[in-house]
Design a protein around this motif. Structure first.
Motif, short mmCIF file in Angstrom:
data_model
loop_
_atom_site.label_atom_id
_atom_site.label_comp_id
_atom_site.label_asym_id
_atom_site.label_seq_id
_atom_site.Cartn_x
_atom_site.Cartn_y
_atom_site.Cartn_z
N THR A 132 65.42 23.65 48.85
CA THR A 132 65.52 22.40 48.11
C THR A 132 65.14 21.21 48.98
O THR A 132 64.42 20.30 48.54
CB THR A 132 66.95 22.23 47.56
OG1 THR A 132 67.29 23.34 46.73
CG2 THR A 132 67.07 20.95 46.76
N VAL A 133 65.61 21.22 50.23
CA VAL A 133 65.25 20.14 51.15
C VAL A 133 63.74 20.14 51.40
O VAL A 133 63.08 19.08 51.38
CB VAL A 133 66.02 20.29 52.48
CG1 VAL A 133 65.54 19.27 53.50
CG2 VAL A 133 67.52 20.13 52.24
N VAL A 134 63.17 21.32 51.63
CA VAL A 134 61.73 21.40 51.89
C VAL A 134 60.93 20.98 50.66
O VAL A 134 59.89 20.32 50.77
CB VAL A 134 61.36 22.82 52.34
CG1 VAL A 134 59.85 22.96 52.50
CG2 VAL A 134 62.05 23.16 53.66
N ALA A 135 61.42 21.34 49.45
CA ALA A 135 60.73 20.94 48.23
C ALA A 135 60.70 19.43 48.08
O ALA A 135 59.69 18.84 47.69
CB ALA A 135 61.40 21.59 47.02
N VAL A 136 61.83 18.78 48.38
CA VAL A 136 61.87 17.32 48.33
C VAL A 136 60.91 16.72 49.36
O VAL A 136 60.23 15.72 49.09
CB VAL A 136 63.31 16.82 48.56
CG1 VAL A 136 63.35 15.30 48.68
CG2 VAL A 136 64.22 17.28 47.42
N MET A 137 60.83 17.36 50.54
CA MET A 137 59.87 16.88 51.54
C MET A 137 58.44 17.04 51.05
O MET A 137 57.59 16.17 51.28
CB MET A 137 60.07 17.65 52.85
CG MET A 137 61.41 17.38 53.53
SD MET A 137 61.73 18.49 54.92
CE MET A 137 60.45 17.96 56.07
N ARG A 138 58.16 18.16 50.35
CA ARG A 138 56.79 18.40 49.88
C ARG A 138 56.34 17.38 48.85
O ARG A 138 55.14 17.08 48.76
CB ARG A 138 56.69 19.80 49.26
CG ARG A 138 56.79 20.96 50.23
CD ARG A 138 55.55 21.08 51.11
NE ARG A 138 54.31 21.07 50.37
CZ ARG A 138 53.75 22.15 49.82
NH1 ARG A 138 54.34 23.33 49.94
NH2 ARG A 138 52.61 22.05 49.18
N GLY A 168 57.01 19.82 55.71
CA GLY A 168 57.39 20.75 54.65
C GLY A 168 56.31 21.78 54.40
O GLY A 168 56.60 22.98 54.24
N TRP A 169 55.05 21.35 54.38
CA TRP A 169 53.95 22.30 54.17
C TRP A 169 53.85 23.28 55.33
O TRP A 169 53.63 24.47 55.13
CB TRP A 169 52.64 21.53 54.03
CG TRP A 169 51.47 22.43 53.76
CD1 TRP A 169 51.01 22.87 52.56
CD2 TRP A 169 50.62 23.03 54.76
NE1 TRP A 169 49.93 23.70 52.73
CE2 TRP A 169 49.67 23.82 54.07
CE3 TRP A 169 50.58 22.98 56.15
CZ2 TRP A 169 48.69 24.55 54.73
CZ3 TRP A 169 49.60 23.71 56.82
CH2 TRP A 169 48.66 24.48 56.11
N THR A 170 54.03 22.79 56.56
CA THR A 170 53.94 23.66 57.73
C THR A 170 55.04 24.72 57.72
O THR A 170 54.80 25.89 58.03
CB THR A 170 54.02 22.82 59.03
OG1 THR A 170 52.99 21.83 59.02
CG2 THR A 170 53.87 23.70 60.25
N TYR A 171 56.25 24.31 57.38
CA TYR A 171 57.36 25.26 57.30
C TYR A 171 57.04 26.36 56.29
O TYR A 171 57.20 27.56 56.58
CB TYR A 171 58.64 24.53 56.89
CG TYR A 171 59.79 25.46 56.60
CD1 TYR A 171 60.65 25.86 57.62
CD2 TYR A 171 60.03 25.94 55.32
CE1 TYR A 171 61.70 26.73 57.36
CE2 TYR A 171 61.06 26.80 55.05
CZ TYR A 171 61.90 27.19 56.07
OH TYR A 171 62.92 28.06 55.80
N THR A 172 56.60 25.98 55.11
CA THR A 172 56.27 26.96 54.07
C THR A 172 55.15 27.88 54.53
O THR A 172 55.20 29.10 54.31
CB THR A 172 55.87 26.24 52.77
OG1 THR A 172 56.92 25.34 52.39
CG2 THR A 172 55.63 27.24 51.65
N TRP A 173 54.14 27.31 55.16
CA TRP A 173 53.00 28.11 55.62
C TRP A 173 53.42 29.15 56.65
O TRP A 173 53.04 30.31 56.55
CB TRP A 173 51.96 27.15 56.21
CG TRP A 173 50.86 27.84 56.96
CD1 TRP A 173 49.98 28.78 56.48
CD2 TRP A 173 50.53 27.64 58.34
NE1 TRP A 173 49.13 29.18 57.47
CE2 TRP A 173 49.43 28.49 58.62
CE3 TRP A 173 51.03 26.83 59.35
CZ2 TRP A 173 48.85 28.56 59.88
CZ3 TRP A 173 50.45 26.88 60.60
CH2 TRP A 173 49.37 27.74 60.85
N ILE A 174 54.24 28.74 57.62
CA ILE A 174 54.63 29.67 58.69
C ILE A 174 55.52 30.79 58.16
O ILE A 174 55.26 31.97 58.39
CB ILE A 174 55.33 28.91 59.83
CG1 ILE A 174 54.33 28.00 60.55
CG2 ILE A 174 55.97 29.88 60.82
CD1 ILE A 174 54.96 27.11 61.62
#
Length: 307
Positions: free
Chosen positions: A90-96, A107-113
């Protein structure tokens, strides 16, 4: 002189001359159903008559204490991974979806890795974190540390497995939550803002209920996948269900019945989660459907009345 032939109504057709409705015939459908019924009967016969399945051994170990403890550990790992994963997601989605380019990039980098690296590698990394850092210090960033804790004592195997599952799940949860937020029409938020509705209430009463209709089905699939994904932590020698089954059949040599024990428990857990998914989806469908889909109990009552 006029004739009334053209204005005279046509005679009514006799009852025997009325059109008869003939139901459509589907011979291929019935043929396919017959083939499937034969295959199901053959599979059931094989399960009952094949001695290699060893059903007495299956019954012996199904509710053994070590198996029940392993099921409990599987549930604990699942709960930890799902709750922490969706909080992170949820936190990463808000960042995206943020307007800040730095937050979007992180946020995109976290999801990618974490979507790119296999789960088993992430688990092994966390399990061997002490090789990189013997101790973890707490203090001022880039400054003096106040105290240090050994990595092995701070991150035991269970926490390492939970972190690996949660961080892996968080990457997928972020995309699920982001898709749910983006599925809500922006015009509704603009209309709510024009009416003076506070932002917090906009989110709770307008955005979230509509987003949940998109989030719940995919999130439920991820939760069910997490139940089965916990089997990967056998590489960390944690006695979850799959690892415990392996230990028992290595010692006893009863491979097939022990694998059936694990299968039965995974089926039971995922069935309970699927039932929960149905009721959660039904709850959030209240604002979108005029008539809610009937529950299994309601369907049984309706079938009983028709009978």
């Amino acid at each position: 002189m006029t004739s009334d032939v053209g204005t005279r109504p046509a005679p009514l057709a006799a009852p025997e001359e009325s059109l008869r409705i003939v139901p459509a015939r589907h011979p291929l459908t019935w043929l396919a159903a017959a083939v499937v019924a034969v295959l199901v009967a053959m599979a059931g016969h094989a399960l009952v008559t094949n001695k290699a399945f060893d059903w007495p051994t299956f019954a012996k170990y199904l509710f053994q204490k070590s198996i029940l403890d392993a099921v409990l550990l599987t549930l604990e790992l699942t709960a930890f991974g799902v709750v922490a994963g969706f909080l992170i997601g949820t936190v990463v989605a808000v960042m995206r979806i943020s307007r800040n380019p730095l937050l979007r990039a992180v946020g995109w980098t976290y999801t990618w890795i974490f979507r790119s690296v296999p789960l088993i590698l992430q688990l092994l990394f966390w399990y061997n974190l002490a090789i990189l850092y013997n101790e973890i210090s707490f203090g001022v960033p880039f400054g003096p540390s106040f105290f240090s804790v050994g990595t092995m004592s701070l991150i035991p195997p269970f926490l390492a497995a939970g972190l690996g599952l949660a961080l892996h799940q968080g990457a997928y949860a972020a995309e699920i939550v982001r898709a749910g937020f983006l599925s809500v029409d922006a015009g509704q938020r603009e209309a709510a803002a024009a009416l003076g509705i506070p932002a917090g209430r906009q989110f709770r009463r307008i955005v979230l209920p509509q987003a949940m209709r998109t989030i719940v089905p995919t999130a439920a699939n991820e939760i069910i996948g997490m139940v089965k994904g916990t089997s990967v932590v056998y590489v960390m020698a944690l006695p979850e269900l799959f690892y415990q089954v392996q230990v028992i059949y290595t010692r006893s040599g009863r491979v097939i019945p022990l694998l059936l024990v694990a299968t039965a428990w995974y089926l039971a857990l995922t069935t309970v989660l699927s039932i929960g998914q149905f009721y959660v989806e039904r709850h959030f469908a209240r604002g979108a459907l005029r008539t809610l889909p009937p529950t299994p109990v309601q369907r049984l009552r309706a079938a009983w009345r028709r009978a």
